[in-house]
Design an enzyme around this catalytic site. Structure first.
Site, short mmCIF file in Angstrom:
data_model
loop_
_atom_site.label_atom_id
_atom_site.label_comp_id
_atom_site.label_asym_id
_atom_site.label_seq_id
_atom_site.Cartn_x
_atom_site.Cartn_y
_atom_site.Cartn_z
CG HIS A 432 2.21 -1.48 -13.42
ND1 HIS A 432 2.38 -2.01 -14.68
CD2 HIS A 432 2.09 -2.27 -12.41
CE1 HIS A 432 2.00 -3.36 -14.43
NE2 HIS A 432 1.75 -3.60 -13.06
CD GLU A 433 2.49 -1.85 -9.01
OE1 GLU A 433 1.21 -2.33 -8.46
OE2 GLU A 433 3.30 -2.51 -9.09
CG HIS A 436 -2.68 -3.25 -10.91
ND1 HIS A 436 -2.81 -4.50 -11.66
CD2 HIS A 436 -1.29 -3.39 -10.91
CE1 HIS A 436 -1.67 -4.94 -12.27
NE2 HIS A 436 -0.73 -4.40 -11.66
#
Ligand SMILES: *[C@@H]1O[C@H](CO)[C@@H](O)[C@H](O)[C@H]1NC(C)=O
Ligand SMILES: *[C@@H]1O[C@H](CO)[C@@H](O)[C@H](O)[C@H]1NC(C)=O
Ligand SMILES: *[C@@H]1O[C@H](CO)[C@@H](O)[C@H](O)[C@H]1NC(C)=O
Ligand SMILES: *[C@@H]1O[C@H](CO)[C@@H](O)[C@H](O)[C@H]1NC(C)=O
Ligand SMILES: *[C@@H]1O[C@H](CO)[C@@H](O)[C@H](O)[C@H]1NC(C)=O
Ligand SMILES: [Zn+2]
Length: 636
Positions: A432-433, A436
């Site tokens: 998820h990170e 980004h």
């Protein structure tokens, strides 16, 4: 000291008596060995030179003076291979190599460390006494004709189990370097080499008996490997071979095990992708190979005190064999298994880097690398990844500045359980990170980091992260009826950290486009859930129609999950700065058209239309209206 030598690598302790060694093609690693160097030393503590040194002596002058004094060599018997001063410690590191008759002795190296105030604080050395090298002139011609460079290359190829080139007449050119350095012969278009030029240098190599032998140093890059080998100039036998591939092992919750709830840790060997990470995961992009969780794509370290300064933080060390296998005891606090956590964080950052590379997050697209190997974009920006940060709790973060500046990933502990659980051990959070970073660098171009903030754009930034975490977890055994939740392990709750599961079932997950109109749906993570739900439909429609490919690195596959990744990532490059659901959808439809020429256009429209983002969906004065319609050619 080993970590600073030019070639690090699994040097196997072999018992071979003879200087030549035979390959065993069935066991890759046994092809490689370097001579043992019993006279290798490493001395720490302040070293005083016998002679008084002039005040203006530089660190390099001092290092050479030390070599001369200890090893009875003269000016011509030593060359400088590298010098640099560490910014954090002020220590200057000088690397020297011994020379005989103007040729370098490949494995006679010295590293001298000099502190800020000019003291020699330690040195390592495998130099030979200069007196003992005097008789080692290459008097080969008188004894036997010198082996030709092409013959030496052929020996290396055969040692690797590849067809030799015998005495083939290949084009060659010889270069005599001006300053220091050994004479070089360049051979063109060697069959079996993937490089236009193969370099062969006149060097010496110290054999197991401690005697320097005249050799050809052959650096050869094949499809599978990149080796530096030494072939005797008199016998034509291979004396040594090291692989610049790093034989690294990591014990991690890797692709396939994801987190402690889903699987067990697995041992992965050399997982790096040679296309995405041509020098492996532990290289600085040049010749330095670290033994730490630090390399061209990511610097991973603990951050217990939460100040996120990477230089002084602890990183696990895998030793010469790059073996990153550290224990975990889940009955104890995470701080007792920091090395295992950092290893997991390092693994995932690299793995995601390599996977996304295959889908177009390359140097020119602004990916995260220290060195870009001349492939475009700005280097200087590996991810700074912090494990077990004391700066927060129950969360994680990623900062994405423009290309050329280092992004930062910070992982925290989760407090639902005691002992606490560790975000570094859950792929969902790391993917998820990192995503980004992917979406921010790709949307609006690598130099613009301001295109996905707030509103629908910021929400989609969250959604892509969730969706990717889920796509990485889908296996052959899953179907569209399986739901996925995000990070259930960390919060010890099967529902995970989002409001709804990712599901193709309208009851279990009722999100549609107009859900965004609800006031409570303004928060970016919730907007993200709605977007990721739509993409989840896209993924399953594609898998049901085009099948499933388990290996994500197979980006050329035409299976559904692979196509989904290609469309979604390519669309990030196509969409405008500050996209909304409608423009992001259009970019995905366009990406499909570019990649597969419309073959799956209706597959995509059907997925979006199911969730209200069909052809007539609209946003007027901030109010969204659903549409379940698809283009007319999709209804026949
Ligand atoms: C951060 O922490 C490290 C290790 O505890 C310390 O050496 C360093 O000085 C700190 N840096 C800052 C900027 O506070
Ligand atoms: C995590 O951090 C983000 C950004 O600061 C914040 O919006 C969010 O509420 C935090 N999540 C939790 C569970 O604290
Ligand atoms: C799929 O299920 C089979 C049978 O239960 C199991 O052996 C296999 O490991 C599973 N595959 C994956 C990728 O989970
Ligand atoms: C959707 O989920 C609900 C609740 O789990 C279930 O009753 C229903 O049968 C599902 N619908 C479909 C089409 O699978
Ligand atoms: C995928 O296709 C491209 C273009 O045809 C090619 O350059 C690349 O080597 C292929 N990659 C794989 C893994 O087959
Ligand atoms: Zn996020």
């Amino acid at each position: 000291m080993y970590k600073l030598t030019v070639f690090t690598l699994a040097l196997l302790a072999l018992s071979a008596e003879s200087t030549a060694f035979r390959p065993d093609p069935s066991v890759g690693a046994e092809r490689f060995r370097a001579p043992r160097i019993p006279h290798n030393v490493y001395l720490t503590g302040k070293v005083a030179l016998k002679q008084a040194l002039p005040l203006d002596f530089t660190p390099v002058d001092k290092a050479i003076a030390l070599a001369k004094e200890k090893y009875n060599v003269n000016e011509k018997g030593v060359s400088v291979t590298n010098v640099y001063t560490s910014r954090d410690t002020g220590i200057t590191h000088v690397y020297l190599r011994q020379r005989i008759n103007g040729e370098e002795v490949n494995n006679a190296n010295m590293n001298v460390n000099i502190n800020k105030i000019g003291d020699i604080i330690s040195y390592g050395s495998s130099f030979l006494d200069g007196g003992s090298t005097v008789g080692n002139k290459p008097q080969l011609r008188e004894q036997s004709p010198e082996v030709k460079p092409v013959k030496a290359i052929s020996a290396v190829l055969e040692h690797l189990g590849l067809p030799g080139v015998g005495d083939t007449d290949l084009q060659t050119a010889t270069i005599t370097p001006k300053g220091s350095g050994s004479p070089v012969t360049v051979v063109y278009d060697v069959p079996g080499s993937i490089q236009k030029q193969t370099k062969v240098t006149k060097e010496f190599i110290v054999n197991d008996q401690g005697t320097p032998e005249a050799a050809w140093g052959v650096t050869l890059r094949t499809a599978d490997d990149w080796v530096n080998s030494h072939v005797s100039r008199s016998t034509g036998k291979v004396i040594s071979m090291v692989s610049w591939k790093s034989y690294a092992t990591y014990k991690v919750y890797g692709q396939g095990s994801y987190n402690p709830e889903i699987g067990s840790r697995i041992v992965v060997v050399d997982p790096y992708d040679t296309e995405a990470s041509p020098k492996g995961w532990h290289s600085d992009g040049d010749t330095l190979v670290t033994q730490e969780t630090r390399g061209n794509n990511v610097y991973a370290q603990e951050d217990h005190d939460g100040n996120s300064s990477w230089e002084r933080k602890k990183r696990p060390n895998g030793g010469e064999g790059l073996n990153f296998d550290f224990p975990i005891d889940f009955t104890k606090e995470p701080s007792t298994y920091t090395d295992a956590a950092v290893t997991n964080l390092f693994y995932w950052n690299n793995y995601i880097h390599d996977i996304y590379y295959r889908y177009g997050f390359t140097e020119e697209a602004g990916n995260f690398q220290l060195k870009n190997f001349g492939k475009g974009g700005q280097g200087g920006d590996p991810v700074l990844a912090f494990a077990q940060s004391g700066d927060g709790i129950d969360n994680a973060s990623f900062y994405t500045p423009p290309d050329g500046q280092m992004p930062m990933m910070t992982m925290y502990l989760f407090s639902a359980m005691s002992p606490q659980r560790d975000g570094d051990l859950d792929s969902d959070v790391m993917i998820h990170e990192y995503t980004h970073g992917l979406s921010i660098r790709l949307t609006g171009g690598p130099a613009n980091s301001d295109c996905l903030h707030g509103g629908e754009a910021g929400g989609m930034g969250e959604g892509w992260g969730d969706l990717m975490a889920v796509v990485f977890r889908i296996t052959q055994n899953d179907t569209r009826d399986n739901d996925f939740t995000l990070a259930p392990y960390l919060v010890n709750d099967p529902k995970g950290i989002r409001r709804r599961p990712y599901s193709t079932n309208m009851t279990r997950n009722p999100y549609v486009y107009s859900t965004l109109n609800g006031r409570e749906f303004g928060e970016v993570h919730v907007v993200g859930e709605i977007w990721a739900t739509m993409l989840y439909e896209v993924v399953w429609n594609l898998i049901d129609e085009a099948g499933f490919e388990p290996e994500l690195a197979n980006s050329n596959s035409t299976k559904g999950n692979i196509l989904a990744l290609r469309y979604i990532i390519t669309a990030m490059k196509l969409q405008p700065c500050n996209p909304d659901f409608l423009s992001a959808r259009d970019a995905i439809i366009q990406a499909e058209n570019e990649i597969t020429g419309g073959q799956y256009m209706c597959t995509l429209w059907n997925a979006f239309a199911k969730r209200g983002l069909g052809t007539e969906a609209s946003k007027v004065n901030g109010v969204r209206s659903d549409s379940n319609s698809v283009p007319s050619e999709c209804t026949q």
